[in-house]
Design a protein around this motif. Structure first.
Motif, PDB file in Angstrom:
ATOM      1  N   ARG A  96      -1.765  -0.295  -3.049  1.00  0.00           N
ATOM      2  CA  ARG A  96      -2.605  -0.453  -1.858  1.00  0.00           C
ATOM      3  C   ARG A  96      -4.096  -0.362  -2.173  1.00  0.00           C
ATOM      4  NH1 ARG A  96       1.972   2.734  -0.143  1.00  0.00           N
ATOM      5  NH2 ARG A  96       3.266   1.466   1.252  1.00  0.00           N
ATOM      6  N   HIS A  97      -4.421   0.048  -3.402  1.00  0.00           N
ATOM      7  CA  HIS A  97      -5.831   0.145  -3.787  1.00  0.00           C
ATOM      8  C   HIS A  97      -5.893   0.268  -5.299  1.00  0.00           C
ATOM      9  CE1 HIS A  97      -9.891   2.456  -3.830  1.00  0.00           C
ATOM     10  NE2 HIS A  97     -10.117   1.159  -3.727  1.00  0.00           N
ATOM     11  N   SER A 104      -5.950   7.310  -4.123  1.00  0.00           N
ATOM     12  CA  SER A 104      -6.044   7.505  -2.676  1.00  0.00           C
ATOM     13  C   SER A 104      -4.661   7.387  -2.062  1.00  0.00           C
ATOM     14  CB  SER A 104      -6.986   6.457  -2.052  1.00  0.00           C
ATOM     15  OG  SER A 104      -6.499   5.142  -2.299  1.00  0.00           O
ATOM     16  N   LYS A 123      -8.986  10.363  -0.356  1.00  0.00           N
ATOM     17  CA  LYS A 123      -9.361   9.789  -1.646  1.00  0.00           C
ATOM     18  C   LYS A 123     -10.153  10.823  -2.419  1.00  0.00           C
ATOM     19  CE  LYS A 123     -12.731   6.760  -2.545  1.00  0.00           C
ATOM     20  NZ  LYS A 123     -13.561   5.590  -2.931  1.00  0.00           N
ATOM     21  N   ARG A 153      -9.342   0.675   2.501  1.00  0.00           N
ATOM     22  CA  ARG A 153      -9.707   1.460   1.320  1.00  0.00           C
ATOM     23  C   ARG A 153     -11.161   1.270   0.916  1.00  0.00           C
ATOM     24  NH1 ARG A 153      -4.865   3.828  -0.614  1.00  0.00           N
ATOM     25  NH2 ARG A 153      -3.549   3.759   1.248  1.00  0.00           N
ATOM     26  N   SER A 162      -7.603   5.426   6.069  1.00  0.00           N
ATOM     27  CA  SER A 162      -6.324   4.978   5.511  1.00  0.00           C
ATOM     28  C   SER A 162      -6.096   3.486   5.704  1.00  0.00           C
ATOM     29  CB  SER A 162      -5.169   5.758   6.147  1.00  0.00           C
ATOM     30  OG  SER A 162      -5.182   5.630   7.554  1.00  0.00           O
TER      31      SER A 162
END
Length: 348
Positions: free
Chosen positions: A270-271, A305, A310, A183, A180
């Motif tokens: 965040r990703h 994710s 993910k 990534r 977490s």
């Protein structure tokens, strides 16, 4: 190609186009962006069969001839290793190249448009590669045990992929809190304790497949429901990935799923969520402004994710919708939206 470009000769130098046109390994070290050969296709405007010439240096020519182009009807033009092979590349108003310049037609965008729609043969190759990459990644992940290092698992995966002729062009192994926190967890000397994520992109015959698999060494508890909700987020991306859809709209529908399935509405920030693939792990990473219309034959790699989980498999856009590619014959699965998707393997 000739009809689209209206020229007699096309020169390919971009590694993505070399993968697409030849299926050959264009690199020497994978860290170098320039390819070790160029391709010249001539007689495109004539009635006969176009001819293909490979331009390279005297170091690479024997290897390319003996390993990459065995049985291919191509001619090699070579230069000494200390000379620039660019002098052998044609120029003029009747020459198109996949690069900018003033001595030729820049056909980069037109060639990319051709490349992004896989042929029947390439679709079959990416299906087979996706099955093999998922099977191998799953087997390596399932064999991991607490106390082993992330690096050891990464090494096993690279070796297992190479055993079946697959180059590992991207590799992530993360365990426990690193899943977490990072990534893109490049493998470290950290030892596995409770959970591991193994992700890779494998390349063979030019095409690339992406896969992520996760293993838990203790009961998931509420984590099982969290992962199920993440699969519902993925479903939003997949359901929207149909011919004629705008990639930006597919992205918007997908990221909206985070909030509707109980995650932070900004989780997607965040990703990256994935995007267009085929001959690169991600040729085009989707966002709210992506200007691409999906067509049947395009390959996608969505990878939502959240909360230390993910999910990822290569997806093919087909007339009937998104077809997820992978091999779940030896992996636990969950049915979501009519699709068989990978579960988290629990070993305890």
């Amino acid at each position: 190609m000739a009809h689209m470009l209206g020229v007699d000769t096309v020169v390919l130098s971009n590694p993505l186009n070399l993968s697409w046109f030849t299926g050959a390994r264009w690199h020497v070290p994978q860290t170098l962006s320039p390819a070790c050969f160029d391709v010249i296709v001539t007689d495109l405007a004539g009635r006969g069969t176009p001819s293909v010439r490979i331009v390279t240096n005297t170091i690479e020519a024997p290897r390319l001839r003996d390993t990459e182009f065995v049985g291919s009807d191509v001619v090699f033009d070579t230069v000494p290793w200390d000379e620039d092979r660019a002098r052998l590349l044609p120029s003029g108003s009747n020459v198109a190249r996949d690069a900018s310049g003033t001595s030729h037609l820049d056909a980069s965008e037109e060639i990319a448009a051709l490349r992004r729609i896989l042929t029947t043969e390439q679709s079959a190759q990416i299906r087979e590669l996706s099955r093999d990459t998922a099977r191998i990644t799953g087997a390596v992940a399932a064999a991991a045990r607490p106390g082993e290092t992330e690096q050891r698992i990464a090494g096993r995966l690279v070796a297992a992929l190479l055993e079946e002729g697959i180059e590992c062009v991207a590799l992530f192994v993360g365990s426990d809190e690193r899943i977490s926190e990072h990534r893109h967890p490049l493998a470290t000397a950290k030892t596995i304790e409770d959970r591991i994520m193994v992700a890779c992109c494998g390349r063979r015959s030019g095409v690339v497949a992406s896969v992520t698999r996760m293993v838990a060494f203790s009961p998931l508890g509420t984590g099982a429901e969290t992962y199920r909700r993440l699969l519902e987020v993925e479903r939003g991306f997949l359901d929207a990935s149909v011919p004629g859809a705008q990639l930006a709209e597919v992205f918007a529908k997908g990221v909206a799923g985070y909030a509707s399935h109980g995650f932070d509405s900004d989780e997607w920030r965040r990703h990256h969520q994935g995007g267009l693939t085929g001959f690169n792990p991600r040729e085009l990473i989707a966002n709210m402004h992506s200007e691409l219309t999906l067509q049947s034959g395009m390959a996608l790699g969505w990878n939502p994710s959240a909360a230390g989980f993910k999910v990822e498999d290569t997806t093919l856009v087909t007339p009937s919708g998104a077809e997820t590619l992978g091999d779940e014959t030896a992996w636990p699965t969950i049915r979501v939206g009519g699709r068989i998707r990978p579960a988290v393997l629990e070993l305890h």
